[in-house]
Design a protein around this motif. Structure first.
Motif, mmCIF file in Angstrom:
data_model
loop_
_atom_site.group_PDB
_atom_site.id
_atom_site.type_symbol
_atom_site.label_atom_id
_atom_site.label_comp_id
_atom_site.label_asym_id
_atom_site.label_seq_id
_atom_site.Cartn_x
_atom_site.Cartn_y
_atom_site.Cartn_z
ATOM 1 N N ALA A 143 -3.832 -4.286 -5.486
ATOM 2 C CA ALA A 143 -3.194 -4.442 -7.172
ATOM 3 C C ALA A 143 -4.243 -3.835 -8.273
ATOM 4 O O ALA A 143 -3.518 -3.619 -8.940
ATOM 5 C CB ALA A 143 -3.337 -5.860 -6.727
ATOM 6 N N SER A 144 -5.616 -3.867 -7.512
ATOM 7 C CA SER A 144 -6.402 -3.582 -9.144
ATOM 8 C C SER A 144 -6.776 -2.081 -8.916
ATOM 9 O O SER A 144 -6.936 -1.802 -9.898
ATOM 10 C CB SER A 144 -8.652 -3.970 -8.075
ATOM 11 O OG SER A 144 -8.368 -3.372 -6.965
ATOM 12 N N ARG A 145 -6.639 -1.394 -7.306
ATOM 13 C CA ARG A 145 -6.223 -0.018 -7.529
ATOM 14 C C ARG A 145 -5.052 0.623 -8.646
ATOM 15 O O ARG A 145 -4.537 2.034 -9.222
ATOM 16 C CB ARG A 145 -6.114 1.078 -6.100
ATOM 17 C CG ARG A 145 -7.910 1.111 -5.306
ATOM 18 C CD ARG A 145 -7.535 1.626 -4.610
ATOM 19 N NE ARG A 145 -8.998 0.962 -3.347
ATOM 20 C CZ ARG A 145 -9.414 1.954 -2.411
ATOM 21 N NH1 ARG A 145 -8.777 2.916 -2.699
ATOM 22 N NH2 ARG A 145 -10.732 1.827 -2.093
ATOM 23 N N ARG A 146 -4.024 -0.312 -8.313
ATOM 24 C CA ARG A 146 -2.460 0.330 -8.632
ATOM 25 C C ARG A 146 -2.802 -0.156 -10.566
ATOM 26 O O ARG A 146 -2.264 1.177 -11.003
ATOM 27 C CB ARG A 146 -1.775 -1.044 -8.653
ATOM 28 C CG ARG A 146 -0.307 -0.114 -9.192
ATOM 29 C CD ARG A 146 0.896 -1.045 -8.387
ATOM 30 N NE ARG A 146 2.274 -1.017 -9.111
ATOM 31 C CZ ARG A 146 2.916 -1.587 -9.966
ATOM 32 N NH1 ARG A 146 2.230 -3.626 -10.038
ATOM 33 N NH2 ARG A 146 4.255 -1.610 -10.168
ATOM 34 N N LYS A 147 -3.339 -1.166 -11.269
ATOM 35 C CA LYS A 147 -4.172 -1.409 -12.531
ATOM 36 C C LYS A 147 -5.157 0.020 -13.051
ATOM 37 O O LYS A 147 -4.754 0.307 -14.199
ATOM 38 C CB LYS A 147 -4.740 -2.287 -12.664
ATOM 39 C CG LYS A 147 -3.515 -4.371 -12.319
ATOM 40 C CD LYS A 147 -4.635 -4.606 -12.422
ATOM 41 C CE LYS A 147 -3.554 -6.753 -12.722
ATOM 42 N NZ LYS A 147 -4.046 -7.812 -12.099
ATOM 43 N N GLY A 148 -5.747 0.295 -11.731
ATOM 44 C CA GLY A 148 -6.521 1.379 -12.631
ATOM 45 C C GLY A 148 -6.048 2.693 -12.541
ATOM 46 O O GLY A 148 -6.380 3.745 -13.144
ATOM 47 N N HIS A 149 -4.840 3.293 -12.620
ATOM 48 C CA HIS A 149 -3.690 3.801 -12.713
ATOM 49 C C HIS A 149 -2.577 4.159 -13.908
ATOM 50 O O HIS A 149 -2.017 4.176 -13.542
ATOM 51 C CB HIS A 149 -3.231 4.688 -11.183
ATOM 52 C CG HIS A 149 -3.870 4.832 -9.677
ATOM 53 N ND1 HIS A 149 -4.751 4.068 -9.473
ATOM 54 C CD2 HIS A 149 -4.467 6.388 -9.404
ATOM 55 C CE1 HIS A 149 -5.785 5.016 -8.348
ATOM 56 N NE2 HIS A 149 -5.369 6.087 -8.739
ATOM 57 N N LEU A 167 0.861 -1.562 0.091
ATOM 58 C CA LEU A 167 -0.721 0.132 -0.133
ATOM 59 C C LEU A 167 0.588 1.310 -0.247
ATOM 60 O O LEU A 167 0.487 2.006 -0.590
ATOM 61 C CB LEU A 167 -0.682 -0.063 1.181
ATOM 62 C CG LEU A 167 -1.854 1.179 1.303
ATOM 63 C CD1 LEU A 167 -3.042 1.594 0.154
ATOM 64 C CD2 LEU A 167 -2.851 1.209 2.734
ATOM 65 N N GLN A 168 2.015 1.267 0.727
ATOM 66 C CA GLN A 168 2.694 2.376 0.232
ATOM 67 C C GLN A 168 4.140 2.246 -0.571
ATOM 68 O O GLN A 168 3.726 3.124 -1.183
ATOM 69 C CB GLN A 168 3.896 2.034 1.965
ATOM 70 C CG GLN A 168 4.748 3.691 2.449
ATOM 71 C CD GLN A 168 4.121 4.875 2.805
ATOM 72 O OE1 GLN A 168 3.510 4.461 3.749
ATOM 73 N NE2 GLN A 168 3.738 5.478 2.084
ATOM 74 N N ALA A 169 3.885 1.833 -0.813
ATOM 75 C CA ALA A 169 4.654 1.416 -2.733
ATOM 76 C C ALA A 169 3.156 1.711 -3.447
ATOM 77 O O ALA A 169 4.153 2.344 -3.998
ATOM 78 C CB ALA A 169 4.460 0.169 -2.541
ATOM 79 N N LEU A 170 1.912 1.474 -3.567
ATOM 80 C CA LEU A 170 0.865 2.136 -4.273
ATOM 81 C C LEU A 170 0.918 4.217 -4.457
ATOM 82 O O LEU A 170 1.119 4.253 -5.075
ATOM 83 C CB LEU A 170 -0.036 1.575 -4.064
ATOM 84 C CG LEU A 170 -1.406 2.054 -4.943
ATOM 85 C CD1 LEU A 170 -0.380 2.174 -6.355
ATOM 86 C CD2 LEU A 170 -2.927 1.587 -4.894
ATOM 87 N N GLU A 171 1.492 4.026 -2.741
ATOM 88 C CA GLU A 171 1.317 5.424 -2.709
ATOM 89 C C GLU A 171 2.807 6.333 -3.022
ATOM 90 O O GLU A 171 2.643 7.486 -3.877
ATOM 91 C CB GLU A 171 0.650 5.940 -0.991
ATOM 92 C CG GLU A 171 -0.094 5.372 -0.463
ATOM 93 C CD GLU A 171 -0.468 4.897 0.920
ATOM 94 O OE1 GLU A 171 -1.486 4.631 1.537
ATOM 95 O OE2 GLU A 171 0.629 5.152 1.705
#
Length: 259
Positions: free
Chosen positions: A253-259, A216-220
């Motif tokens: 993971a789904s939110r990461r793909k959405g970006h 989550l921190q990596a995504l942020e």
């Protein structure tokens, strides 16, 4: 007290308990026997002398205060021990997580930042049969506590897993000694060991929280600093042990793909 009578003196003390030792003091009793004297012109004076001596001895023993029992060791640290421990934990607030530092992340999180959000994860997680929520919260805030001394050791540091575990074990022992043992130190030690050994249901879910918090921190950081941190997602792929961990990782993971 007349000639030929006896006085029985008995002094007892309570057991003392200190630092795990409990010497017992047995009751010691002894008798004082006063010898009869033949009648003489000075017999009344002799009787008076011995009577005064006996009364003085009895009074001295009666007036002597028996030692008060020493209190048992407190199950909680003294104020000095508590502040020493908390001051050492300050290192967790100022030590940045090494994985982010090595990838030049701007203003990376600290070790305590990471543990705090893991504690929140345990707090808001749904009820799971067989899982003690309070224990999970506690485990989350102590699982990296040894890093206050050894720092955040990563695989790229060239330190074996066994050596890392040994260093952290020694650091944890030192921190528990700062607390002078007691309930808090024992609980920290038990929680840390369960986490390290992955030996309880709570340890398994907290280990999942550890990985979830990292990705989550990596995504942020990817979103905030336009970085590619795919290696962190790859390092956790397929390693989640619980259904909750898998579900939360899938959402990230789904939110990461959405970006």
């Amino acid at each position: 007290m007349g000639s030929g009578s006896r006085v029985l003196l008995c002094k007892s003390t309570s057991s003392l308990v200190f630092s795990g030792f409990a010497p017992a003091f047995a009751c010691s009793c002894f008798q004082l026997r006063f010898k009869s004297f033949p009648p003489s012109p000075n017999s009344s004076r002799a009787q008076q002398h011995h009577r005064m001596a006996a009364e003085a001895s009895s009074s001295a023993n009666d007036g002597a205060a028996s030692p008060s029992p020493s209190p048992s060791p407190s199950p909680y640290p003294s104020p000095a021990s508590a502040i020493d421990f908390l001051s050492l934990c300050h290192n967790l607030k100022k030590t940045k997580r090494a994985g982010w530092v090595k990838r030049d992340i701007i203003n990376p999180e600290s070790i305590s930042d990471h543990m705090y959000r893991m504690g929140l994860m345990a707090l808001i997680a749904p009820d799971i049969p067989g899982i003690d929520r309070a224990k999970c919260i506690k485990m989350a805030i102590v699982h990296d506590i040894a890093e206050a001394i050894v720092g955040d050791i990563t695989p790229s540091d060239g330190i074996s897993k066994a050596q890392k575990s040994r260093q952290e074990r020694e650091a944890l022992d030192h921190m528990c000694k700062l607390l002078r043992g007691g309930l808090g130190a024992n609980e920290i030690n038990q929680l840390w060991m369960e986490y390290e050994e992955n030996s309880s249901p709570e340890a398994k879910i907290v280990k999942d929280f550890d990985k979830v918090e990292m990705i989550l921190q990596a995504l942020e950081y990817e979103n905030e600093q336009e970085r590619d941190l795919d290696e962190f997602f790859q390092s956790t792929a397929g390693k989640f042990q619980t259904e909750l961990g898998k579900a939360w990782a899938l959402e990230i993971a789904s939110r990461r793909k959405g970006h």
